[in-house]
Design a protein around this motif. Structure first.
Motif, PDB file in Angstrom:
ATOM      1  N   ARG A 124     -35.098  46.570 -79.317  1.00  0.00           N
ATOM      2  CA  ARG A 124     -36.253  45.732 -79.625  1.00  0.00           C
ATOM      3  C   ARG A 124     -35.809  44.423 -80.277  1.00  0.00           C
ATOM      4  O   ARG A 124     -35.062  44.422 -81.260  1.00  0.00           O
ATOM      5  CB  ARG A 124     -37.222  46.464 -80.568  1.00  0.00           C
ATOM      6  CG  ARG A 124     -37.930  47.649 -79.934  1.00  0.00           C
ATOM      7  CD  ARG A 124     -38.932  47.171 -78.860  1.00  0.00           C
ATOM      8  NE  ARG A 124     -39.611  48.300 -78.215  1.00  0.00           N
ATOM      9  CZ  ARG A 124     -39.197  48.871 -77.097  1.00  0.00           C
ATOM     10  NH1 ARG A 124     -38.085  48.422 -76.508  1.00  0.00           N
ATOM     11  NH2 ARG A 124     -39.873  49.864 -76.554  1.00  0.00           N
ATOM     12  N   HIS A 125     -36.291  43.317 -79.694  1.00  0.00           N
ATOM     13  CA  HIS A 125     -36.140  41.964 -80.248  1.00  0.00           C
ATOM     14  C   HIS A 125     -34.678  41.640 -80.562  1.00  0.00           C
ATOM     15  O   HIS A 125     -34.370  41.011 -81.587  1.00  0.00           O
ATOM     16  CB  HIS A 125     -36.989  41.797 -81.511  1.00  0.00           C
ATOM     17  CG  HIS A 125     -38.389  42.316 -81.368  1.00  0.00           C
ATOM     18  ND1 HIS A 125     -39.257  41.846 -80.412  1.00  0.00           N
ATOM     19  CD2 HIS A 125     -39.061  43.262 -82.077  1.00  0.00           C
ATOM     20  CE1 HIS A 125     -40.416  42.491 -80.524  1.00  0.00           C
ATOM     21  NE2 HIS A 125     -40.324  43.353 -81.507  1.00  0.00           N
ATOM     22  N   THR A 157     -33.552  52.657 -77.207  1.00  0.00           N
ATOM     23  CA  THR A 157     -34.630  51.681 -77.370  1.00  0.00           C
ATOM     24  C   THR A 157     -34.071  50.439 -78.036  1.00  0.00           C
ATOM     25  O   THR A 157     -33.505  50.516 -79.139  1.00  0.00           O
ATOM     26  CB  THR A 157     -35.769  52.264 -78.232  1.00  0.00           C
ATOM     27  OG1 THR A 157     -36.257  53.456 -77.623  1.00  0.00           O
ATOM     28  CG2 THR A 157     -36.899  51.265 -78.361  1.00  0.00           C
ATOM     29  N   ASP A 195     -35.934  43.129 -75.190  1.00  0.00           N
ATOM     30  CA  ASP A 195     -36.516  44.470 -75.298  1.00  0.00           C
ATOM     31  C   ASP A 195     -36.097  45.277 -74.073  1.00  0.00           C
ATOM     32  O   ASP A 195     -36.236  44.809 -72.941  1.00  0.00           O
ATOM     33  CB  ASP A 195     -38.045  44.412 -75.343  1.00  0.00           C
ATOM     34  CG  ASP A 195     -38.563  43.783 -76.629  1.00  0.00           C
ATOM     35  OD1 ASP A 195     -37.810  43.765 -77.625  1.00  0.00           O
ATOM     36  OD2 ASP A 195     -39.711  43.298 -76.629  1.00  0.00           O
TER      37      ASP A 195
END
Length: 694
Positions: free
Chosen positions: A5-6, A3, A21
């Protein structure tokens, strides 16, 4: 599994990634496509720990690894095959491969085992193990870079531009290996400038431009949706540079057979009422066409006191007389024909009982309709022009092979028309052509699954879907076939020669029913004893009425197949009605190793052998390996000596093999040893299906 993110990344003052993302699920192949300078390699290097992100997070298996060094990432199950291969030219192939496992500090035995696995996957590397890496070709160096990454036994494999600088044939080989790795359960994050290649080899994809994700979704959707291709791939526009991907510099993307991606074979109806209007119009046309063109139907309608004008509603279907297989045999060789001979372009035939087969004739429109709704079957199963369809069903006078092939070509997929049997060739074609769809009978699929498992090649084939028919199969058999094929998705397809051929229905991706093409035929369920209509949900005999068939229309044809209409809408969202998988037959007809066998045909064979009695039983079983067996128990005729048993058994088996094309075990018993009944004797004992079909 992964994962992001940002995520942001900089090279000095220059920002390369802007709030990216991205998710990679376990077992997925995820493609990251974009032009040079889009930030693809930077993203991989951030994941691997080679570049430290300046913002955001990277989580692997629940652990935050945003700032982890490369050696730790390898120990956590990551490996990178870098852009440009990065081989050590003065080291041998073997030495280069060993470098991939250094952070793991493997023992000698484990290192040797992994080395052999790499050589098994890349035989060319095994042949050149002692050769200096700098002397290898570009394709061989790419294989070595991938092999070096595999030495780490990665849970997540990062591939950076694997096709860069390679000839098309070598690129084909590299992407075949990528698909094999994915089939073996390896999770892959693939960076590739050749978007068409990347999308066709992945489950989902992200489009990166100027350091930002500008589009994402299922890879097949991105490839097959004309609007998306125009907007993002530049494949449907005269000005590729005007597309978002084209603007990013990726103007080299073109797909084969572009028109095929726009085809939709589903019916245009959006409401049940629209469908019923179409059905009534088709029923009225069929009744009039049959009455005016077929001597058989005119006679049976007149005997029933029915005229075409009496059909004013769908409920009037129940007024019409039934048609049976005997009507087809009695009308041999052109039963039910309703058009002049000059309009006929083909015949097909199904099995017969005593030499007279059920022969059906076709006009060109019939064949066009059949081809069209067979393509609908492929569409419902998710087959696209990107697929390679290996067809392992019978060709010739049978409807199977030509039906599967015509539908395949109609939808634009690549047909591999191999026909049934010849397991070695089937396996070779699965490996060489990397077929993604396998079409066969249920028993053939099981036989292939066992052979794939025996040879240990499930991770080397590319089959994602199996379309099977002709025989009933239980849930346990389906599960076994799927497992041994490496997790392939199974679709049960229905059909019968009398009603065009195979392809008259197929199960949807929710796998709880068969959708049938109610815009081409009507389906009723009757009690096979009383012939009364049964309500939806109750099991009974399937009766079909064609709505636009010209050559040999069917009106209330008793198929003898046992199923039920499933009430209510399907969760898949299709408006087309559905029935359960076929549970059995209302007569004694059996399907054994792809051959229809009628007890009456066995009776005919046995009665021609002096010394055999008239009573017999057919016992069908399935062994642990999934192979079907047929044991025929036959009485000796009255007064025949026991000593003749071996001779009579041999002759019976020989005649059945010659006339029915199947091998059977024959057991002779005493005269009157088999039970008699004042009613119809049970002759068929089918113990192959031991659990539910639904």
């Amino acid at each position: 599994m992964l994962t992001i993110r940002h995520l942001t990344a900089h090279y000095g003052a220059a920002q390369a990634l802007f709030g990216v993302d991205l998710d990679v699920g376990r077992g997925e192949t995820v493609a990251l496509v974009g032009a040079n300078g889009a930030g693809k390699s930077t993203l991989l290097r951030c994941v691997m720990g080679l570049v430290r992100p300046t913002g955001g997070s990277i989580v692997l298996d629940g652990d935050d690894v945003t700032q982890a060094p490369p050696a730790r990432m390898v120990r956590k199950g990551l490996a990178l095959s870098p852009e440009g291969r990065e081989v050590f030219g003065e080291l041998t192939v073997r030495e280069n491969l060993e470098l991939g496992a250094i952070p793991l500090a493997l023992g000698g035995a484990e290192k040797a085992r992994r080395m052999e696995e790499v050589f098994a996957r890349f035989p060319k590397l095994g042949e050149r193990a002692g050769q200096l890496a700098g002397t290898l070709s570009g394709g061989e160096q790419q294989m070595m870079a991938m092999g070096r990454a595999l030495m780490a036994g990665p849970k997540l494999l990062l591939l950076d531009e694997p096709s860069l600088g390679l000839a098309p044939l070598i690129t084909d080989e590299i992407f075949a290996i990528i698909r094999q790795l994915a089939r073996g359960g390896t999770t892959i994050l693939l960076v590739e400038q050749n978007a068409a290649r990347a999308l066709s080899a992945s489950d989902k994809a992200y489009l990166l431009a100027n350091g930002r994700i500008v589009e994402q979704g299922e890879s097949r959707r991105l490839l097959n949706d004309a609007t998306l291709r125009a907007a993002f791939l530049g494949a449907s526009t005269d000005n590729p540079a005007a597309s978002r991907l084209g603007a990013a510099g990726l103007t080299n993307i073109r797909l084969e057979k572009p028109d095929m991606h726009n085809l939709d074979f589903m019916p245009p109806f959006t409401t049940d009422e629209q469908l019923r209007v179409h059905q009534l119009r088709g029923l009225q046309w069929t009744v009039r066409h049959a009455y005016e063109g077929s001597a058989h139907y005119r006679r049976t309608f007149d005997e029933a006191g029915i005229t075409p004008g009496d059909i004013t509603a769908l409920a009037d279907l129940a007024k019409l007389p039934f048609t049976t297989a005997d009507d087809l045999r009695d009308g041999y060789p052109f039963p039910l024909r309703a058009v002049p001979f000059e309009q006929l372009v083909r015949i097909h035939a199904s099995s017969g009982t005593t030499g007279k087969r059920k022969v059906l004739c076709y006009t060109q429109k019939d064949l066009d309709d059949w081809e069209y709704f067979f393509a609908r079957c492929y569409q419902m199963a998710g087959v696209t022009p990107l697929d390679r369809v290996q067809i392992a069903v019978g060709y010739g006078v049978w409807t199977a092979g030509v039906g599967f092939q015509a539908g395949c070509e109609k939808i634009g997929a690549l047909a591999v028309p191999l026909g049934p049997g010849n397991i070695d060739m089937q396996i070779r074609f699965l490996l060489d052509f990397q077929s993604t769809v396998f079409c066969s009978t249920a028993s053939m699929a099981l036989l292939m699954a066992e052979e794939i498992h025996r040879r240990g090649i499930a991770d080397k084939i590319a089959v994602k879907k199996i379309i099977y028919g002709s025989e009933r199969s239980s849930r346990s058999i389906r599960a076994k076939v799927s497992e041994l094929f490496g997790g392939a998705e199974l679709f049960d397809i229905t059909g019968l020669t009398e009603l065009y051929g195979p392809g008259t229905g197929i199960e949807c991706s929710d796998h709880d029913c068969i959708h049938y093409w109610s815009d081409y035929y009507l389906l009723e369920i009757i009690d096979p004893e009383t012939l009364e209509l049964l309500p939806d949900g109750e099991w009974g005999e399937m009766v079909v009425t064609s709505l636009c068939k010209e050559g040999a229309p069917l009106i209330r044809y008793r198929t003898r197949d046992i199923t039920r209409i499933i009430p209510g809408p399907c969760t898949c969202g299709s408006i087309l009605p559905r029935h359960s998988r076929i549970r059995g037959r209302s007569d004694d007809t059996i399907k054994f190793r792809g051959v229809n066998i009628y007890p009456s045909s066995i009776d005919t064979i046995l009665s021609a052998i002096p010394g055999l009695g008239s009573e017999y039983q057919i016992h069908l079983t399935r062994d642990a390996a999934g192979r079907d067996h047929l044991r025929l128990v036959v009485e000796r005729a009255e007064g025949v000596e026991v000593q003749r048993g071996a001779e009579l058994a041999h002759e019976a088996a020989h005649q059945i093999k010659r006339q029915q094309l199947v091998s059977v075990d024959v057991e002779l018993v005493e005269y009157r040893a088999l039970p008699r009944s004042e009613r119809k004797s049970q002759r068929v004992f089918d113990d192959r299906i031991v659990d539910d079909i639904v």
